[in-house]
Design a protein around this motif. Structure first.
Motif, PDB file in Angstrom:
ATOM      1  N   TYR A   1       0.839  -1.187   0.000  1.00 37.82           N
ATOM      2  CA  TYR A   1       0.000   0.000   0.000  1.00 37.82           C
ATOM      3  C   TYR A   1       0.879   1.242   0.000  1.00 37.82           C
ATOM      4  O   TYR A   1       2.030   1.203   0.413  1.00 37.82           O
TER       5      TYR A   1
ATOM      6  N   TYR B   1       2.767  10.503   4.969  1.00 40.81           N
ATOM      7  CA  TYR B   1       2.819  11.106   6.293  1.00 40.81           C
ATOM      8  C   TYR B   1       3.325  12.538   6.179  1.00 40.81           C
ATOM      9  O   TYR B   1       4.058  12.888   5.260  1.00 40.81           O
TER      10      TYR B   1
ATOM     11  N   GLN C   1       5.302  15.569   8.567  1.00 40.72           N
ATOM     12  CA  GLN C   1       6.071  15.753   9.791  1.00 40.72           C
ATOM     13  C   GLN C   1       6.488  17.205   9.945  1.00 40.72           C
ATOM     14  O   GLN C   1       7.124  17.777   9.048  1.00 40.72           O
TER      15      GLN C   1
ATOM     16  N   GLN D   1       8.456  16.879  15.768  1.00 39.44           N
ATOM     17  CA  GLN D   1       7.209  16.178  16.055  1.00 39.44           C
ATOM     18  C   GLN D   1       7.204  14.830  15.352  1.00 39.44           C
ATOM     19  O   GLN D   1       7.986  14.583  14.434  1.00 39.44           O
ATOM     20  N   GLY D   2       6.316  13.943  15.788  1.00 44.38           N
ATOM     21  CA  GLY D   2       6.202  12.643  15.149  1.00 44.38           C
ATOM     22  C   GLY D   2       5.479  12.734  13.819  1.00 44.38           C
ATOM     23  O   GLY D   2       4.667  13.636  13.602  1.00 44.38           O
ATOM     24  N   PRO D   3       5.755  11.808  12.916  1.00 45.40           N
ATOM     25  CA  PRO D   3       5.031  11.770  11.644  1.00 45.40           C
ATOM     26  C   PRO D   3       3.529  11.605  11.877  1.00 45.40           C
ATOM     27  O   PRO D   3       3.116  10.870  12.770  1.00 45.40           O
TER      28      PRO D   3
ATOM     29  N   PHE E   1      -0.094  10.673  10.037  1.00 43.58           N
ATOM     30  CA  PHE E   1      -0.725  10.031   8.889  1.00 43.58           C
ATOM     31  C   PHE E   1      -1.605  11.012   8.131  1.00 43.58           C
ATOM     32  O   PHE E   1      -2.378  11.771   8.719  1.00 43.58           O
TER      33      PHE E   1
ATOM     34  N   GLN F   1      -3.801   7.014   2.772  1.00 41.82           N
ATOM     35  CA  GLN F   1      -3.284   5.734   2.294  1.00 41.82           C
ATOM     36  C   GLN F   1      -4.168   5.232   1.163  1.00 41.82           C
ATOM     37  O   GLN F   1      -5.378   5.434   1.192  1.00 41.82           O
TER      38      GLN F   1
ATOM     39  N   TYR G   1       6.283  12.613   3.583  1.00 40.75           N
ATOM     40  CA  TYR G   1       6.916  11.338   3.271  1.00 40.75           C
ATOM     41  C   TYR G   1       5.954  10.430   2.520  1.00 40.75           C
ATOM     42  O   TYR G   1       4.810  10.232   2.945  1.00 40.75           O
TER      43      TYR G   1
ATOM     44  N   LYS H   1       5.609  -3.452   7.429  1.00 44.82           N
ATOM     45  CA  LYS H   1       6.884  -2.742   7.543  1.00 44.82           C
ATOM     46  C   LYS H   1       6.863  -1.554   6.602  1.00 44.82           C
ATOM     47  O   LYS H   1       6.428  -1.670   5.455  1.00 44.82           O
ATOM     48  N   VAL H   2       7.299  -0.416   7.110  1.00 46.42           N
ATOM     49  CA  VAL H   2       7.411   0.775   6.278  1.00 46.42           C
ATOM     50  C   VAL H   2       8.834   1.286   6.364  1.00 46.42           C
ATOM     51  O   VAL H   2       9.517   1.110   7.371  1.00 46.42           O
TER      52      VAL H   2
ATOM     53  N   PHE I   1      10.961   4.847   5.659  1.00 50.39           N
ATOM     54  CA  PHE I   1      10.915   6.267   5.348  1.00 50.39           C
ATOM     55  C   PHE I   1      12.055   6.637   4.407  1.00 50.39           C
ATOM     56  O   PHE I   1      13.186   6.205   4.587  1.00 50.39           O
TER      57      PHE I   1
END
Lengths: 112, 114
Positions: free
Chosen positions: A32, A36, A38, A42-44, A46, A49, A87, A99-100, A102
């Motif tokens: 898929y 994201y 960012q 800060q965190g990525p 979503f 998708q 991203y 699993k992704v 970046f």
């Protein structure tokens, strides 16, 4: 894992539509495409998708052609607060596992 | 909307010290991850965790690193003996159940090793 390639940076004026294209030539049948956002320190977060064709939510649209070797994130009418790194990820699934990986992302700068 | 939380937001430690980074995942999420991001670089996968076991780890996740869910809710990353190069932002992420479910990331812990 399919490797993704996207522009390192883009500039856009406020109010414009921004399209960020990502290539993923080696995408597998079960993979898929996920995007994201960012902000610094800060965190990525979503965004969207999809698997094929077009997906739209309240913040963005994702266009995926039939061969799925690329995808385009479309941000309508960007504002200064959309300045961030975006991203493109290919999420690989095996059994129940995901699993992704970046890449370097696209740094979008929105100009007033 | 439920959020992933991480503590502390910033941790400063001396080289060689042990640190424990904590994450409170979204309730009912079953899959857990740790990532790190060195300043100015891309987000790197460290480890994934499911059913109280590591399901996958990267080459970065060596013997100095460990993960656990000590009380069935918190998810921790321990670095036994920190090195200068461990300085980075550490993000935990979790995913609900299905393989196609999204990973939700926490705000991160900034680790500074002096």
């Amino acid at each position: 894992l399919a490797k993704t390639t996207q522009p390192i940076s883009m500039d856009s004026y406020e109010g414009q539509e921004v399209n960020i294209t990502c290539s993923h030539n080696n995408i597998a049948t079960n993979d898929y495409i996920t995007w994201y956002q960012q902000f610094p320190s800060q965190g990525p977060r979503f965004i969207i998708q999809g698997y094929k064709t077009k997906v739209t939510n309240e913040v963005a649209s994702l266009f995926i052609p039939a061969d799925r070797k690329s995808s385009t994130l479309s941000l309508p009418r960007v504002s200064l607060s959309d300045t961030a790194v975006y991203y493109c990820l290919v999420a690989t699934y095996s059994g129940g596992y995901q699993k992704v990986t970046f890449g370097t992302g696209t740094k979008l700068q929105v100009i007033p | 909307e439920p959020e992933v939380t991480q503590t502390p937001s910033h941790q400063v430690t001396q080289m060689g010290q042990e640190v424990i980074l904590r994450c409170v995942p979204i309730s009912n999420h079953l899959y857990f991850y740790w990532y790190r991001q060195i300043l100015g670089q891309k987000v790197e996968f460290l480890v994934s965790f499911y059913n109280n076991e590591i399901s996958e780890k990267s080459e970065i996740f060596d013997d100095q690193f460990s993960v656990e869910r000590p009380d069935g809710s918190n998810f921790t990353l321990k670095i036994r003996s920190t090195k200068l190069e461990d300085s980075a932002m550490y993000f935990c992420a979790n995913r609900l159940r299905l393989a196609t479910d999204t990973q939700y990331f926490g705000p991160g812990t900034r680790l500074t090793v002096l």
